[in-house]
Scaffold this active site. Structure first.
Site, mmCIF file in Angstrom:
data_model
loop_
_atom_site.group_PDB
_atom_site.id
_atom_site.type_symbol
_atom_site.label_atom_id
_atom_site.label_comp_id
_atom_site.label_asym_id
_atom_site.label_seq_id
_atom_site.Cartn_x
_atom_site.Cartn_y
_atom_site.Cartn_z
ATOM 1 N N ARG A 77 34.631 24.537 -7.850
ATOM 2 C CA ARG A 77 35.452 25.672 -8.304
ATOM 3 C C ARG A 77 34.552 26.893 -8.468
ATOM 4 N NH1 ARG A 77 38.511 24.387 -13.689
ATOM 5 N NH2 ARG A 77 39.760 23.047 -12.340
ATOM 6 N N ARG A 146 35.085 30.082 -19.446
ATOM 7 C CA ARG A 146 35.219 29.911 -17.987
ATOM 8 C C ARG A 146 35.570 31.226 -17.301
ATOM 9 N NH1 ARG A 146 38.046 24.157 -17.044
ATOM 10 N NH2 ARG A 146 36.538 22.890 -18.176
ATOM 11 N N LYS A 214 36.399 23.266 -23.399
ATOM 12 C CA LYS A 214 36.584 24.419 -22.515
ATOM 13 C C LYS A 214 37.141 25.614 -23.291
ATOM 14 C CE LYS A 214 39.461 22.124 -19.794
ATOM 15 N NZ LYS A 214 40.550 21.699 -18.898
ATOM 16 N N LYS A 216 38.990 29.597 -22.516
ATOM 17 C CA LYS A 216 39.546 30.439 -21.445
ATOM 18 C C LYS A 216 39.949 31.818 -21.964
ATOM 19 C CE LYS A 216 41.234 26.396 -18.990
ATOM 20 N NZ LYS A 216 42.415 25.669 -18.472
ATOM 21 N N CYS A 434 50.484 22.091 -9.801
ATOM 22 C CA CYS A 434 49.052 21.804 -9.893
ATOM 23 C C CYS A 434 48.659 20.923 -8.701
ATOM 24 C CB CYS A 434 48.742 21.101 -11.205
ATOM 25 S SG CYS A 434 49.333 19.397 -11.219
ATOM 26 N N CYS A 440 43.081 14.707 -7.876
ATOM 27 C CA CYS A 440 42.924 14.775 -9.328
ATOM 28 C C CYS A 440 42.914 13.372 -9.939
ATOM 29 C CB CYS A 440 44.032 15.607 -9.958
ATOM 30 S SG CYS A 440 43.857 15.637 -11.753
ATOM 31 N N CYS A 479 50.635 15.600 -14.645
ATOM 32 C CA CYS A 479 50.313 14.950 -15.924
ATOM 33 C C CYS A 479 50.485 15.976 -17.036
ATOM 34 C CB CYS A 479 48.896 14.368 -15.901
ATOM 35 S SG CYS A 479 47.613 15.546 -16.364
ATOM 36 N N CYS A 483 48.150 22.087 -16.096
ATOM 37 C CA CYS A 483 47.342 22.996 -15.270
ATOM 38 C C CYS A 483 48.142 24.107 -14.588
ATOM 39 C CB CYS A 483 46.549 22.212 -14.236
ATOM 40 S SG CYS A 483 45.336 21.104 -14.978
HETATM 41 FE FE1 SRM Z 1 43.269 22.001 -15.190
HETATM 42 C C1 SRM Z 1 41.610 19.122 -15.846
HETATM 43 C C2 SRM Z 1 42.997 21.464 -11.913
HETATM 44 C C3 SRM Z 1 44.217 25.180 -14.648
HETATM 45 C C4 SRM Z 1 44.397 22.177 -18.408
HETATM 46 N N1 SRM Z 1 42.399 20.571 -14.077
HETATM 47 C C5 SRM Z 1 41.712 19.480 -14.542
HETATM 48 C C6 SRM Z 1 41.021 18.739 -13.395
HETATM 49 C C7 SRM Z 1 39.636 19.285 -13.244
HETATM 50 C C8 SRM Z 1 41.043 17.194 -13.500
HETATM 51 C C9 SRM Z 1 39.898 16.512 -14.170
HETATM 52 O O1 SRM Z 1 39.481 16.895 -15.280
HETATM 53 O O2 SRM Z 1 39.419 15.540 -13.589
HETATM 54 C C10 SRM Z 1 41.948 19.174 -12.221
HETATM 55 C C11 SRM Z 1 41.319 19.148 -10.836
HETATM 56 C C12 SRM Z 1 42.358 18.798 -9.817
HETATM 57 C C13 SRM Z 1 41.891 18.945 -8.429
HETATM 58 O O3 SRM Z 1 41.856 17.925 -7.696
HETATM 59 O O4 SRM Z 1 41.567 20.042 -8.002
HETATM 60 C C14 SRM Z 1 42.465 20.497 -12.738
HETATM 61 N N2 SRM Z 1 43.435 23.145 -13.580
HETATM 62 C C15 SRM Z 1 43.376 22.716 -12.296
HETATM 63 C C16 SRM Z 1 43.810 23.791 -11.333
HETATM 64 C C17 SRM Z 1 43.055 23.770 -10.015
HETATM 65 C C18 SRM Z 1 45.327 23.648 -11.098
HETATM 66 C C19 SRM Z 1 45.900 24.421 -9.941
HETATM 67 O O5 SRM Z 1 46.701 23.812 -9.253
HETATM 68 O O6 SRM Z 1 45.577 25.587 -9.741
HETATM 69 C C20 SRM Z 1 43.575 25.033 -12.209
HETATM 70 C C21 SRM Z 1 42.192 25.584 -12.072
HETATM 71 C C22 SRM Z 1 42.004 26.781 -12.938
HETATM 72 C C23 SRM Z 1 40.702 27.484 -12.756
HETATM 73 O O7 SRM Z 1 40.535 28.124 -11.739
HETATM 74 O O8 SRM Z 1 39.873 27.433 -13.669
HETATM 75 C C24 SRM Z 1 43.752 24.442 -13.597
HETATM 76 N N3 SRM Z 1 44.078 23.462 -16.348
HETATM 77 C C25 SRM Z 1 44.512 24.676 -15.888
HETATM 78 C C26 SRM Z 1 45.346 25.295 -16.862
HETATM 79 C C27 SRM Z 1 46.088 26.603 -16.708
HETATM 80 C C28 SRM Z 1 45.348 27.762 -17.270
HETATM 81 O O9 SRM Z 1 44.229 27.628 -17.792
HETATM 82 O O10 SRM Z 1 45.885 28.853 -17.191
HETATM 83 C C29 SRM Z 1 45.417 24.428 -17.943
HETATM 84 C C30 SRM Z 1 46.284 24.605 -19.203
HETATM 85 C C31 SRM Z 1 45.788 25.635 -20.134
HETATM 86 C C32 SRM Z 1 44.835 25.046 -21.116
HETATM 87 O O11 SRM Z 1 43.652 24.918 -20.791
HETATM 88 O O12 SRM Z 1 45.280 24.674 -22.199
HETATM 89 C C33 SRM Z 1 44.602 23.278 -17.607
HETATM 90 N N4 SRM Z 1 43.011 20.878 -16.854
HETATM 91 C C34 SRM Z 1 43.599 21.094 -18.067
HETATM 92 C C35 SRM Z 1 43.253 20.016 -18.953
HETATM 93 C C36 SRM Z 1 43.687 19.874 -20.421
HETATM 94 C C37 SRM Z 1 42.772 20.614 -21.336
HETATM 95 C C38 SRM Z 1 42.987 20.291 -22.781
HETATM 96 O O13 SRM Z 1 43.067 21.218 -23.597
HETATM 97 O O14 SRM Z 1 43.064 19.106 -23.130
HETATM 98 C C39 SRM Z 1 42.462 19.118 -18.210
HETATM 99 C C40 SRM Z 1 41.861 17.797 -18.692
HETATM 100 C C41 SRM Z 1 40.643 17.976 -19.523
HETATM 101 O O15 SRM Z 1 40.088 19.055 -19.659
HETATM 102 O O16 SRM Z 1 40.223 16.966 -20.074
HETATM 103 C C42 SRM Z 1 42.334 19.690 -16.902
HETATM 104 FE FE1 SF4 Z 2 45.485 16.942 -12.568
HETATM 105 FE FE2 SF4 Z 2 47.123 16.884 -14.624
HETATM 106 FE FE3 SF4 Z 2 45.852 19.132 -14.041
HETATM 107 FE FE4 SF4 Z 2 47.765 18.305 -12.475
HETATM 108 S S1 SF4 Z 2 48.024 18.882 -14.636
HETATM 109 S S2 SF4 Z 2 45.748 18.998 -11.797
HETATM 110 S S3 SF4 Z 2 47.592 16.119 -12.581
HETATM 111 S S4 SF4 Z 2 44.912 17.273 -14.722
#
Ligand code: SRM
Ligand code: SF4
Length: 575
Positions: A77, A146, A214, A216, A434, A440, A479, A483
């Site tokens: 990323r 980030r 994390k 943001k 997502c 993922c 899930c 995201c």
């Molecule tokens: Fe996310 C984890 C993809 C935005 C909340 N997210 C992941 C991971 C890295 C899975 C992992 O930990 O193994 C995913 C990778 C999937 C893949 O195969 O690419 C993933 N997140 C994404 C992206 C690519 C979704 C998309 O379709 O665009 C977004 C990348 C953003 C970026 O450029 O930085 C993405 N993730 C978000 C958002 C939205 C936002 O920030 O506006 C959220 C919700 C907002 C928030 O943070 O509360 C989000 N992602 C999570 C979480 C839950 C965090 C938490 O508070 O518990 C995880 C899991 C974790 O961190 O343990 C996670």
């Molecule tokens: Fe993976 Fe869940 Fe984020 Fe979708 S919402 S990319 S399934 S961690």
């Protein structure tokens, strides 16, 4: 009792502490040719460098049968504050996608790029190619601040440029200072890695433990809330007077993730904390980060985000501590109004009369398909050097800064590659999914590979209701991590298990209100069956300009979640 037994800190805290400022044994792991993976601990550390170890989940059963290790590869990323890249950078990224990744560029919900499918032996080459394009991946993931997003398109107006500049400044200011990134990926000179107090001095903001989780940050320019400010730990809402940004309302404590069945985890919209001047903004960001660094939960990672710090300590206590560290009080928040989280798809003219084309990119995936050669079209457009590329937080892409003379050339390239400017429906235009399967590791259900077909099916319902062009925000995740920010959508679908989703309704179109659970564990057929009558009722009974999310509350499909609040899933369901 041993120290280990009394140490209640989460495992990640120990990993960070003993990592020698994010080095761990990443370099050794990359050199190990006996496996496509790296160690679990290093896997936690590479996140800070912007990369995750993944495996192709589609191939798991076959590989297990053949007793082969999983089909490991890495996701990378980028850190692109404000989402802007030059045509030369686009071309470099396109080449990386073809040479080292899976032939696609993935635009994310936080306005940056992801590559998927990079095998270990290509990791350093890929990181070096990114560096050669004057880009990096440092702190794109991990327990740090980030990528900082700003309202899309700095070329749109002076205020947008000011917001963009602030995003870049905060991103740079809050970068980890460790030399590990250069050393490991860019063969940089080995700088002395330190431990204890010396290491803490080297990371004056983060110390040796970095943040508990994390973090943001975003900058919004009303009336657009494209950055979905209430979903983020820290936000700055530009307050504009006479076309000048006179300061920012500061928001804290937003976040999306929850865990199914665990009611002490929940999505939460951020609170508006106060007002700061443009000169104070970077320091405010730093001090918010340090309060979270010191107050955040380091025992339970599920409760370690800033939203829980604020829930647990209270907003007043948080403000008092922040103001103590700032050495001044925040001003009273100034009035502001958001109208939408959506991007305006199509052509738009900026203040300087230049043209900007926002393209809807379905789920952010830039790839070539039969009849729709999007990746080739973007490459050809980049080769003209006639525009900048701006990523949006809705996974879309703006071709920015186009002169009236060049506009027909851009349109011709798009047409030749089968890339439409219009979308098949308002629902599709406002949709996000997502990534989920197959890359993922946390996905419980499909998302990116399923939502387009679900929307096609729902377009029949929209036709029946005469609502094909209505803007309705629909977001899906595989899930509950959220995201694609599904809990802020008018219609949200959150994966529970293969083929099964929780259905949420009633988010606000301007991103200020969370939605509520409407139905649990619904499959494709049930989703269509449930949404069909609701959409028809909306068509028949809505007030003038009433949004679907607002109607869902007035018609009592769900009750409203007040702004600045959170929800649990332990509610009585009508369905
Ligand atoms: Fe996310 C984890 C993809 C935005 C909340 N997210 C992941 C991971 C890295 C899975 C992992 O930990 O193994 C995913 C990778 C999937 C893949 O195969 O690419 C993933 N997140 C994404 C992206 C690519 C979704 C998309 O379709 O665009 C977004 C990348 C953003 C970026 O450029 O930085 C993405 N993730 C978000 C958002 C939205 C936002 O920030 O506006 C959220 C919700 C907002 C928030 O943070 O509360 C989000 N992602 C999570 C979480 C839950 C965090 C938490 O508070 O518990 C995880 C899991 C974790 O961190 O343990 C996670
Ligand atoms: Fe993976 Fe869940 Fe984020 Fe979708 S919402 S990319 S399934 S961690």
């Amino acid at each position: 009792m041993t120290d280990q037994m009394t140490d209640k800190r989460s495992r990640n805290e120990i990993i960070k502490e003993s990592s020698r400022q994010l080095r761990g044994t990443i370099a050794e792991g990359l050199a190990d040719v006996s496996t496509g993976a790296i160690s679990e601990d290093d896997g936690q550390l590479t996140k800070f460098h912007g990369t995750y170890l993944q495996d192709d989940r589609d191939l798991r059963p076959e590989r297990a049968k053949k007793k082969l290790e999983k089909a490991y590869s890495f996701m990378i990323r980028l850190r692109v504050p404000g989402g802007v890249v030059t045509p030369a950078q686009w071309l470099a990224l396109d080449q990386i996608a073809g040479t080292y990744a899976n032939g696609t560029l993935r635009l994310t919900t936080r306005a940056t790029f992801q590559f998927h499918g990079i095998i270990k032996s290509n990791m350093k080459r890929t990181m070096q190619a990114i560096h050669a394009a004057c880009l990096d991946t440092l702190a794109a993931c991990g327990d740090v601040n980030r990528n900082v997003m700003s309202a899309a398109n700095p070329y749109l107006s002076k205020s947008h440029k000011t917001a963009y500049d602030l995003a870049c400044k905060i991103s740079a200011h809050l970068l980890p200072k460790t030399g590990a990134y250069h050393e490991i990926w860019l063969d940089g000179e080995k700088v002395e890695d330190k431990s204890g107090a010396a290491a803490a001095n080297e990371e004056p903001i983060y110390g040796v433990h970095y943040l508990p989780r994390k973090f943001k940050t975003v900058v919004a320019v009303p009336p657009d809330n494209d950055v979905d400010i209430f979903a983020h730990d820290l936000g700055f809402i530009a307050i504009i007077e006479n076309s000048e940004v006179i300061g920012y309302n500061v928001t804290v404590g937003g976040g999306m993730a929850m865990t199914h069945g665990e009611t002490d985890t929940f999505p939460r919209t951020a609170d508006v904390l106060g007002f700061c001047t443009p000169e104070q903004a970077v320091d405010v960001a730093e001090k918010v980060v340090t309060v979270q660094r010191d107050w955040g939960n380091r025992e339970l990672r599920k409760r370690a985000r800033l939203k829980y710090t604020i829930e647990d300590r209270g907003l007043a206590a948080f403000r008092a501590e922040l103001e103590k560290r700032l050495g001044h009080q925040l001003g009273k928040p100034k009035s502001f109004a958001f109208e939408t989280t959506a991007d305006v798809i199509g052509w738009r003219q900026g203040a300087d009369k230049k043209w900007h084309l926002t393209l809807f990119i379905e789920n952010g995936r830039v790839k070539d398909q039969t009849g729709h050669a999007l990746r080739s079209a973007m490459r050809e457009i980049a080769e003209t050097r006639a525009c900048e590329f701006v990523l949006t937080s809705n996974q879309n892409l703006i071709l920015a800064n186009i002169t009236a003379e060049v506009r027909p050339q851009i349109e011709a390239i798009l047409k030749a590659h089968g890339v439409q400017i219009t979308t098949s429906s308002g629902l599709r235009r406002n949709s996000m999914a997502c990534v989920a399967l197959p890359t993922c590791g946390l996905a419980l259900a499909e998302s990116e590979r399923y939502l387009p077909d679900l929307i096609t099916a729902l377009e029949d319902v929209l036709d029946k209701a005469g609502l094909r062009d209505a803007d309705i925000v629909m977001r899906m995740t595989g899930c509950p991590n959220g995201c694609s920010r599904p809990y802020l959508a008018e219609i949200g679908l959150v994966g529970r298990a293969p083929g099964l989703y929780n259905l949420y309704l009633g988010g606000a179109f301007d991103g200020t209100r969370l939605n509520k659970l409407y139905a649990q564990d619904v499959d494709n057929a049930k989703i269509l069956k449930l949404l069909d009558p609701l959409i028809v009722q909306y068509a028949n009974e809505r007030n003038m300009n009433e949004r679907f999310g607002d109607f869902a509350i007035r018609a009592e499909f769900v009750t409203a979640t007040p702004a600045g609040n959170r929800f649990h899933d332990d509610v009585e369901l009508a369905n």
